[in-house]
Motif scaffolding. Structure first.
Motif, mmCIF file in Angstrom:
data_model
loop_
_atom_site.group_PDB
_atom_site.id
_atom_site.type_symbol
_atom_site.label_atom_id
_atom_site.label_comp_id
_atom_site.label_asym_id
_atom_site.label_seq_id
_atom_site.Cartn_x
_atom_site.Cartn_y
_atom_site.Cartn_z
ATOM 1 N N ALA A 134 39.917 46.822 47.582
ATOM 2 C CA ALA A 134 39.326 45.591 48.114
ATOM 3 C C ALA A 134 37.890 45.820 48.567
ATOM 4 O O ALA A 134 37.007 44.977 48.335
ATOM 5 N N GLU A 135 37.668 46.969 49.208
ATOM 6 C CA GLU A 135 36.316 47.282 49.664
ATOM 7 C C GLU A 135 35.367 47.454 48.477
ATOM 8 O O GLU A 135 34.218 46.965 48.495
ATOM 9 N N ALA A 136 35.855 48.147 47.430
ATOM 10 C CA ALA A 136 35.017 48.365 46.240
ATOM 11 C C ALA A 136 34.695 47.044 45.553
ATOM 12 O O ALA A 136 33.545 46.782 45.159
ATOM 13 N N VAL A 137 35.721 46.184 45.404
ATOM 14 C CA VAL A 137 35.509 44.892 44.758
ATOM 15 C C VAL A 137 34.544 44.036 45.573
ATOM 16 O O VAL A 137 33.654 43.360 45.009
ATOM 17 N N ALA A 138 34.692 44.030 46.894
ATOM 18 C CA ALA A 138 33.805 43.230 47.749
ATOM 19 C C ALA A 138 32.363 43.688 47.612
ATOM 20 O O ALA A 138 31.427 42.867 47.516
ATOM 21 N N SER A 139 32.174 45.000 47.583
ATOM 22 C CA SER A 139 30.819 45.536 47.443
ATOM 23 C C SER A 139 30.229 45.184 46.084
ATOM 24 O O SER A 139 29.059 44.747 45.989
ATOM 25 N N THR A 177 31.104 42.707 44.150
ATOM 26 C CA THR A 177 30.906 41.257 44.079
ATOM 27 C C THR A 177 29.570 40.864 44.712
ATOM 28 O O THR A 177 28.824 40.027 44.171
ATOM 29 N N GLN A 178 29.266 41.450 45.854
ATOM 30 C CA GLN A 178 27.989 41.177 46.505
ATOM 31 C C GLN A 178 26.813 41.566 45.603
ATOM 32 O O GLN A 178 25.815 40.828 45.491
ATOM 33 N N GLN A 179 26.970 42.753 44.955
ATOM 34 C CA GLN A 179 25.891 43.192 44.057
ATOM 35 C C GLN A 179 25.727 42.226 42.885
ATOM 36 O O GLN A 179 24.596 41.869 42.497
ATOM 37 N N ALA A 180 26.840 41.796 42.300
ATOM 38 C CA ALA A 180 26.787 40.892 41.151
ATOM 39 C C ALA A 180 26.165 39.563 41.549
ATOM 40 O O ALA A 180 25.361 38.968 40.803
ATOM 41 N N GLN A 181 26.566 39.073 42.730
ATOM 42 C CA GLN A 181 26.009 37.804 43.200
ATOM 43 C C GLN A 181 24.499 37.919 43.445
ATOM 44 O O GLN A 181 23.728 36.997 43.120
ATOM 45 N N THR A 239 22.224 40.394 32.773
ATOM 46 C CA THR A 239 22.806 41.532 32.053
ATOM 47 C C THR A 239 23.386 42.543 33.041
ATOM 48 O O THR A 239 24.512 43.027 32.880
ATOM 49 N N GLU A 240 22.599 42.846 34.097
ATOM 50 C CA GLU A 240 23.080 43.796 35.106
ATOM 51 C C GLU A 240 24.281 43.220 35.860
ATOM 52 O O GLU A 240 25.246 43.922 36.163
ATOM 53 N N ALA A 241 24.204 41.927 36.151
ATOM 54 C CA ALA A 241 25.314 41.283 36.871
ATOM 55 C C ALA A 241 26.591 41.318 36.044
ATOM 56 O O ALA A 241 27.698 41.566 36.561
ATOM 57 N N LEU A 242 26.454 41.085 34.730
ATOM 58 C CA LEU A 242 27.624 41.101 33.853
ATOM 59 C C LEU A 242 28.255 42.489 33.801
ATOM 60 O O LEU A 242 29.491 42.620 33.767
ATOM 61 N N ALA A 243 27.445 43.523 33.818
ATOM 62 C CA ALA A 243 27.967 44.897 33.801
ATOM 63 C C ALA A 243 28.795 45.168 35.062
ATOM 64 O O ALA A 243 29.861 45.803 35.011
ATOM 65 N N ILE A 244 28.312 44.661 36.188
ATOM 66 C CA ILE A 244 29.053 44.862 37.444
ATOM 67 C C ILE A 244 30.348 44.049 37.432
ATOM 68 O O ILE A 244 31.388 44.487 37.914
ATOM 69 N N ILE A 245 30.280 42.841 36.862
ATOM 70 C CA ILE A 245 31.492 42.017 36.768
ATOM 71 C C ILE A 245 32.563 42.713 35.947
ATOM 72 O O ILE A 245 33.760 42.644 36.257
ATOM 73 N N LYS A 246 32.129 43.425 34.890
ATOM 74 C CA LYS A 246 33.095 44.194 34.087
ATOM 75 C C LYS A 246 33.748 45.291 34.933
ATOM 76 O O LYS A 246 34.935 45.579 34.781
ATOM 77 N N GLN A 247 32.989 45.902 35.823
ATOM 78 C CA GLN A 247 33.547 46.929 36.723
ATOM 79 C C GLN A 247 34.603 46.305 37.652
ATOM 80 O O GLN A 247 35.663 46.873 37.893
ATOM 81 N N ILE A 248 34.232 45.110 38.144
ATOM 82 C CA ILE A 248 35.180 44.416 39.038
ATOM 83 C C ILE A 248 36.481 44.119 38.295
ATOM 84 O O ILE A 248 37.585 44.313 38.816
#
Length: 198
Positions: free
Chosen positions: A159-164, A166-170, A179-188
């Motif tokens: 949950a902590e990793a996803v929250a962090s 998510t903030q970065q993607a937002q 492009t960078e946001a999409l890469a982070i969304i894939k991690q989530i």
């Protein structure tokens, strides 16, 4: 005489003592007691009368009973404390007391000693089995608790990793860095496929 001739000194001593108790004037019994005194462990400081001899036999009975009862009580206390090896060792002492000089006891007394020993043996075995079963159940419960705790910690870390992330993607989205946001969304999504943000 038959018991004495067969070297059954303690048995003969018991017979002569009983005969003397029934008839204090029985000369053969007096002689037999005197002779058996010299052949048994009861002869040290040999008593001079049948009364003294009976008193000495009774004293030995009481000593044996005391040792037996004390050892049996020690065994029970150790059993109640879960000290099963100590309980068995104390029972060995009780059995040794029972075997010290059985000829000076009535058969009913010996049977009572044996019954108490057998009952305590059974009680120790039962208590130990109960303790083992309880330990097994406690261990199983502890394993379940450990697994649940591990799952909880893992969920918290996720949950902590996803929250962090998510903030970065937002933040990246707000900066139009799609492009960078999409890469982070894939991690989530890899961490939490059911996450509503992805």
């Amino acid at each position: 005489n038959e018991a004495r001739d067969a070297q059954g000194y303690n048995a003969a001593l018991n017979y002569y003592t009983q005969a003397l108790a029934r008839d204090p004037n029985n000369q053969e019994a007096k002689t037999g007691v005197s002779q058996m005194q010299a052949l048994t462990g009861l002869s040290a400081g040999a008593p001079n009368t049948a009364t003294e001899f009976r008193d000495r036999v009774e004293a030995q009975r009481q000593e044996i009973r005391f040792t037996f009862n004390q050892s049996l009580e020690e065994s029970r206390l150790a059993q109640n404390n879960g000290e099963f090896d100590r309980a068995r060792n104390a029972l060995i002492k009780a059995r040794s007391a029972r075997d010290a000089n059985p000829s000076i006891f009535a058969q009913a007394d010996i049977a009572d000693f044996d019954a108490q020993i057998a009952a305590q043996e059974s009680a120790i075995a039962s208590a130990e089995n109960t303790a083992l079963a309880q330990k097994k159940a406690e261990d199983a419960a502890q394993r379940i608790a450990d697994q649940e705790n591990q799952a909880r910690l893992e969920a918290e870390r996720k949950a902590e990793a996803v929250a962090s992330l998510t903030q970065q993607a937002q933040l990246l989205g707000s900066q139009r860095k799609y492009t960078e946001a999409l890469a982070i969304i894939k991690q989530i999504k890899a961490i939490d496929p059911q996450n509503s943000y992805v």
